[in-house]
Write an enzyme that holds these catalytic residues in place. Sequence first.
Site, PDB file in Angstrom:
ATOM      1  CE  LYS A   1      -7.025  -1.533   8.152  1.00 23.90           C
ATOM      2  NZ  LYS A   1      -5.551  -1.601   7.803  1.00 23.90           N
TER       3      LYS A   1
ATOM      4  N   GLY B   1      -0.179   5.039  -0.888  1.00 24.21           N
ATOM      5  CA  GLY B   1      -1.420   5.675  -0.093  1.00 24.21           C
ATOM      6  C   GLY B   1      -0.765   6.695   0.670  1.00 24.21           C
ATOM      7  CD  GLN B   2      -3.628  10.581   4.576  1.00 14.70           C
ATOM      8  OE1 GLN B   2      -4.778   9.649   4.777  1.00 14.70           O
ATOM      9  NE2 GLN B   2      -4.079  11.881   5.063  1.00 14.70           N
TER      10      GLN B   2
ATOM     11  CG  ASP C   1      -0.098   0.934  -3.902  1.00 16.51           C
ATOM     12  OD1 ASP C   1      -1.081   0.760  -4.793  1.00 16.51           O
ATOM     13  OD2 ASP C   1      -0.228   1.439  -2.841  1.00 16.51           O
TER      14      ASP C   1
ATOM     15  CG  ASP D   1      -4.610  -7.692  -6.876  1.00 15.40           C
ATOM     16  OD1 ASP D   1      -4.978  -7.550  -5.664  1.00 15.40           O
ATOM     17  OD2 ASP D   1      -5.189  -8.227  -7.675  1.00 15.40           O
TER      18      ASP D   1
ATOM     19  N   GLY E   1       0.912  -1.335  -0.169  1.00 11.66           N
ATOM     20  CA  GLY E   1      -0.107   0.050  -0.089  1.00 11.66           C
ATOM     21  C   GLY E   1       0.813   1.155  -0.068  1.00 11.66           C
TER      22      GLY E   1
ATOM     23  CE1 TYR F   1      -9.501   0.889   7.142  1.00  9.77           C
ATOM     24  CE2 TYR F   1     -10.765   2.334   8.487  1.00  9.77           C
ATOM     25  CZ  TYR F   1      -9.472   1.914   8.101  1.00  9.77           C
ATOM     26  OH  TYR F   1      -8.535   2.601   8.320  1.00  9.77           O
TER      27      TYR F   1
ATOM     28  NE  ARG G   1      -2.930   3.061  -4.754  1.00 10.58           N
ATOM     29  CZ  ARG G   1      -3.285   3.690  -3.588  1.00 10.58           C
ATOM     30  NH1 ARG G   1      -4.225   4.745  -3.509  1.00 10.58           N
ATOM     31  NH2 ARG G   1      -2.786   3.205  -2.249  1.00 10.58           N
TER      32      ARG G   1
END
Length: 329
Positions: free
Chosen positions: A148, A14-15, A35, A55, A11, A144, A37
Amino acid sequence: MPDPAPTLVTGAAGQVGQDLLRHLVGRGVPVVAADLRPRPDGDPTLDAIPWHRLDVTAPGAVADLVGCLRPQRIFHLAAILSARGEQDPQATYRVNQTGTYNVLEACRIHGVPQCVFTSTIAVFGPGLPEVVPDDVPLHPTTMYGVTKVAGELLGAYYAQRYGLDFRGVRFPGLISASLPGGGTSDYALFMYYDGVRLGHYTAFCRPDTRIPLMYMPDAVAGLVDLALAPRTRLRRHVYNIAAFSPRADEIARSVQRALPGVRIDFEPDPERQAILDSWPRALDDTAARTDWSFRPRFDLDAMTDDLVPKVRALVHGRSAEAPSPAAAP
Ligand code: AKB
């Protein structure tokens, strides 16, 4: 001498991922990013990091990459956040639940010593005390949050059954100078982002909404400090961490202090407000402070002063015509 085994970050685009990569590089840690992306453009630090398309829902791909890299540690961040997750709970299950299982299995198969997991305040649900300790019944209302909780439990199982060094934090809503990624806590970041970009923002929550928030530099430093803490000092696998818990109208006032003239209105969206109302108003993070000396540096106004110039730089590097991400749930 052979290169030390790298640290793998899933990931990574991501942020949290982008800031974590920069932080690790700054601490001299050899790091590899993964990632779905592509690597974000235009950052020389990220440009220098090996980047793999991954993925996490594909078990073979995860096992192959982990087997090839043999990392000493995986920061497993890949996830779909709460608001976006409610638009497609099935995809959220695949990415968050199956993805975490695939990463833990790859750790088991290839003998990765440590997996660091990012959990969240979304693991909690309605009926909470005013200040929420680590151990309360967990009744999340979002996919979500459900995934988690399951990730926390699965990791603890792999620790007990297979000896994996599994550690994690429950992040509050995180704020940084990057575009948010589909979270319900994003109203806070949009006050800064649209405040700079447009001069006004209409928040999708009530002014008296109060959830725990944290500035990204504290979040990333805390995550890495936990990863590096001696195992013998840790009494748990997953820790609450907290910084500040302002009401939404207090964030608005902090933004307006730094950006006079910005208008912030409130038009609560019932679905997102219900999620926010199910989350803690404040967290007790005594265990994190005691066991591995977690200490955030930023309160609300210190964050605002640090963040506003960074948001200005972000906004001025972008087209003013870009559609507002605030429109997305
Ligand atoms: C979200 O809003 O979904 C996230 C979180 C609180 O984990 N920012």
